[in-house]
Design an enzyme around this catalytic site. Structure first.
Site, PDB file in Angstrom:
ATOM      1  N   PRO A  20     -25.001  50.950   5.273  1.00  0.00           N
ATOM      2  CA  PRO A  20     -25.958  50.976   6.385  1.00  0.00           C
ATOM      3  C   PRO A  20     -25.207  50.724   7.691  1.00  0.00           C
ATOM      4  CG  PRO A  20     -26.078  48.883   5.205  1.00  0.00           C
ATOM      5  CD  PRO A  20     -25.097  49.740   4.454  1.00  0.00           C
ATOM      6  N   GLN A  74     -32.486  49.930   3.936  1.00  0.00           N
ATOM      7  CA  GLN A  74     -32.132  48.520   4.156  1.00  0.00           C
ATOM      8  C   GLN A  74     -33.120  47.858   5.106  1.00  0.00           C
ATOM      9  OE1 GLN A  74     -29.058  46.762   6.676  1.00  0.00           O
ATOM     10  NE2 GLN A  74     -28.100  45.990   4.811  1.00  0.00           N
ATOM     11  N   CYS A 104     -26.112  40.398   8.478  1.00  0.00           N
ATOM     12  CA  CYS A 104     -25.986  40.879   9.855  1.00  0.00           C
ATOM     13  C   CYS A 104     -25.671  39.722  10.811  1.00  0.00           C
ATOM     14  CB  CYS A 104     -27.282  41.568  10.278  1.00  0.00           C
ATOM     15  SG  CYS A 104     -27.208  42.116  11.987  1.00  0.00           S
TER      16      CYS A 104
HETATM   17  C1  LIG Z   1     -21.720  50.432  13.962  1.00  0.00           C
HETATM   18  C2  LIG Z   1     -22.002  49.557  12.767  1.00  0.00           C
HETATM   19  C3  LIG Z   1     -23.311  49.259  12.443  1.00  0.00           C
HETATM   20  C4  LIG Z   1     -23.590  48.463  11.320  1.00  0.00           C
HETATM   21  N1  LIG Z   1     -24.889  48.245  10.973  1.00  0.00           N
HETATM   22  C5  LIG Z   1     -25.164  47.578   9.813  1.00  0.00           C
HETATM   23  C6  LIG Z   1     -26.489  47.490   9.339  1.00  0.00           C
HETATM   24  O1  LIG Z   1     -27.432  48.038   9.914  1.00  0.00           O
HETATM   25  N2  LIG Z   1     -26.700  46.786   8.203  1.00  0.00           N
HETATM   26  C7  LIG Z   1     -25.663  46.189   7.493  1.00  0.00           C
HETATM   27  O2  LIG Z   1     -25.890  45.569   6.456  1.00  0.00           O
HETATM   28  N3  LIG Z   1     -24.399  46.291   7.921  1.00  0.00           N
HETATM   29  C8  LIG Z   1     -24.131  46.980   9.042  1.00  0.00           C
HETATM   30  N4  LIG Z   1     -22.841  47.145   9.440  1.00  0.00           N
HETATM   31  C9  LIG Z   1     -21.764  46.597   8.585  1.00  0.00           C
HETATM   32  C10 LIG Z   1     -21.275  47.648   7.587  1.00  0.00           C
HETATM   33  O3  LIG Z   1     -22.304  48.087   6.732  1.00  0.00           O
HETATM   34  C11 LIG Z   1     -20.102  47.107   6.741  1.00  0.00           C
HETATM   35  O4  LIG Z   1     -20.542  46.024   5.993  1.00  0.00           O
HETATM   36  C12 LIG Z   1     -18.929  46.671   7.584  1.00  0.00           C
HETATM   37  O5  LIG Z   1     -18.683  47.588   8.639  1.00  0.00           O
HETATM   38  C13 LIG Z   1     -17.668  46.538   6.743  1.00  0.00           C
HETATM   39  O6  LIG Z   1     -17.359  47.762   6.129  1.00  0.00           O
HETATM   40  P1  LIG Z   1     -16.209  48.753   6.698  1.00  0.00           P
HETATM   41  O7  LIG Z   1     -14.948  47.968   6.720  1.00  0.00           O
HETATM   42  O8  LIG Z   1     -16.196  49.887   5.698  1.00  0.00           O
HETATM   43  O9  LIG Z   1     -16.596  49.159   8.068  1.00  0.00           O
HETATM   44  C14 LIG Z   1     -22.530  47.914  10.549  1.00  0.00           C
HETATM   45  C15 LIG Z   1     -21.213  48.211  10.909  1.00  0.00           C
HETATM   46  C16 LIG Z   1     -20.936  49.020  11.992  1.00  0.00           C
HETATM   47  C17 LIG Z   1     -19.506  49.336  12.331  1.00  0.00           C
END
Ligand SMILES: Cc1cc2nc3c(=O)[nH]c(=O)nc-3n(C[C@H](O)[C@H](O)[C@H](O)COP(=O)(O)O)c2cc1C
Length: 327
Positions: A20, A74, A104
């Site tokens: 998400p 979510q 979050c």
């Molecule tokens: C722009 C952005 C928006 C995000 N929005 C959410 C969200 O709506 N809900 C959530 O659980 N995590 C959110 N996250 C966190 C990601 O789902 C993820 O847990 C986090 O970026 C780590 O994973 P990655 O290293 O693959 O980026 C967001 C991350 C980014 C970069």
């Protein structure tokens, strides 16, 4: 080897999940991730209060087409009944799986007791999980971080509670809420939960290419991986991982494929929110797509100034023609 995994009674096509991401994983983005092989796609976080109050904008997050296959919605919220009612609304709108946000770090969310705040209020987290599980007839997952802070490391404890509540899978992004995105994700926490508890574990954090995904699976034993930032402007990461799992070298997208996907992304966004809003929105997304390309700073500078579809086309044609000549 590509693995199929089960979340509750639902079998996913493979073990690769689009995370998400607020402002990013709207229907157009999810369709593109699906096209490149994501086994499951997730909406951006949706306010439980917003859904229960019938807010039009909040409902937009639930737009879904059969083409994107299974959808995980979510939800974030702090009140058990409100989260459960919102989950029910999401299911009626087509979600096959409900994920509860418990990680979050955004102030606006945390100050209401939702998202990451639940990692320091395990009683409330438990009430939410129990109520949602009791009310909803689809698999329920939670997405957590390592804990609130290095003094409040609650990932394992909340995972235990989740298992007792009958939660069907846990996604863990092993950074503390207070850490934001700083430092490295501590993958050993993913291994610990997988080793100590008999529950489906989805590993998340710092997967930026196919090798990272394979490494996370090997190092942690997680059942599936979830990818967020690594998919922005790089949706073929899912194809790359599937290729590498089959023993094939991932193919870098050709210039023409990259341009085609950028255009597809724009047209899907245009259909979704109309040209005017799409132009504003796509500027940021196209910057991600141009990352690591030659003269991307030139492209970045120009793309932030485009005002309409014609200007967008002209810029894309000019930039990609230029890149082709460089070859
Ligand atoms: C722009 C952005 C928006 C995000 N929005 C959410 C969200 O709506 N809900 C959530 O659980 N995590 C959110 N996250 C966190 C990601 O789902 C993820 O847990 C986090 O970026 C780590 O994973 P990655 O290293 O693959 O980026 C967001 C991350 C980014 C970069």
């Amino acid at each position: 080897m590509s693995r199929k995994i089960k979340i509750g009674n639902i079998m996913l096509e493979n073990d690769l999940i689009l995370a998400p991401m607020a402002g990013i994983t709207n229907l157009p983005f999810r369709l593109i991730a699906k096209k490149f092989g994501a086994g499951l796609v997730t909406t951006e976080m949706i306010s439980a209060e917003g859904l229960c109050q019938n807010q039009k904008k909040t409902y937009e997050y639930l737009r879904h087409t059969p083409e994107e296959g299974l959808l995980c919605a979510q939800i974030f919220g702090s009140e058990p009944e409100v989260v459960a009612n919102a989950a029910q609304i999401a299911i009626e709108s087509g979600a096959s799986i409900i994920d509860i946000n418990m990680g979050c770090p955004v102030k606006k969310v945390v100050k209401t007791g939702a998202g990451g705040a639940l990692l320091k209020n395990l009683k409330q987290a438990e009430r939410i999980m129990k109520t949602v599980k009791k009310t909803c007839n689809v698999p329920i997952t939670i997405k957590i971080r390592a804990g609130w802070s290095s003094n409040i490391k609650t990932a394992l404890e909340i995972s235990r509670i989740a298992k007792e509540c009958g939660i069907d899978a846990i996604t863990i992004h092993p950074r503390f809420v207070t850490q934001g995105f700083s430092g490295k994700a501590n993958w050993s926490i993913i291994s610990e939960i997988k080793e100590k508890l008999d529950i489906t574990v989805i590993g998340n954090g710092d997967i930026f290419d196919a090798e990272d995904a394979i490494n996370m699976i090997k190092k942690t034993g997680c059942d599936a991986v979830m990818i967020a930032r690594g998919a922005i402007g790089n949706p073929w990461i899912f194809r790359d991982i599937l290729d590498l799992k089959k023993g094939n070298i991932p193919k870098t997208p050709s210039l023409s494929e990259r341009k085609e996907i950028m255009l597809k992304h724009f047209y899907l966004i245009k259909e979704f929110i109309g040209e005017k809003r799409a132009i504003r929105y796509i500027r940021g997304i196209f910057i991600w797509y141009s990352k690591n390309l030659p003269y991307s700073s030139y492209f970045r500078d120009k793309v932030t100034k485009i005002r309409n579809e014609d200007e967008l086309m002209m810029l894309l044609n000019k930039y990609f023609l230029y890149l082709k000549k460089l070859k």
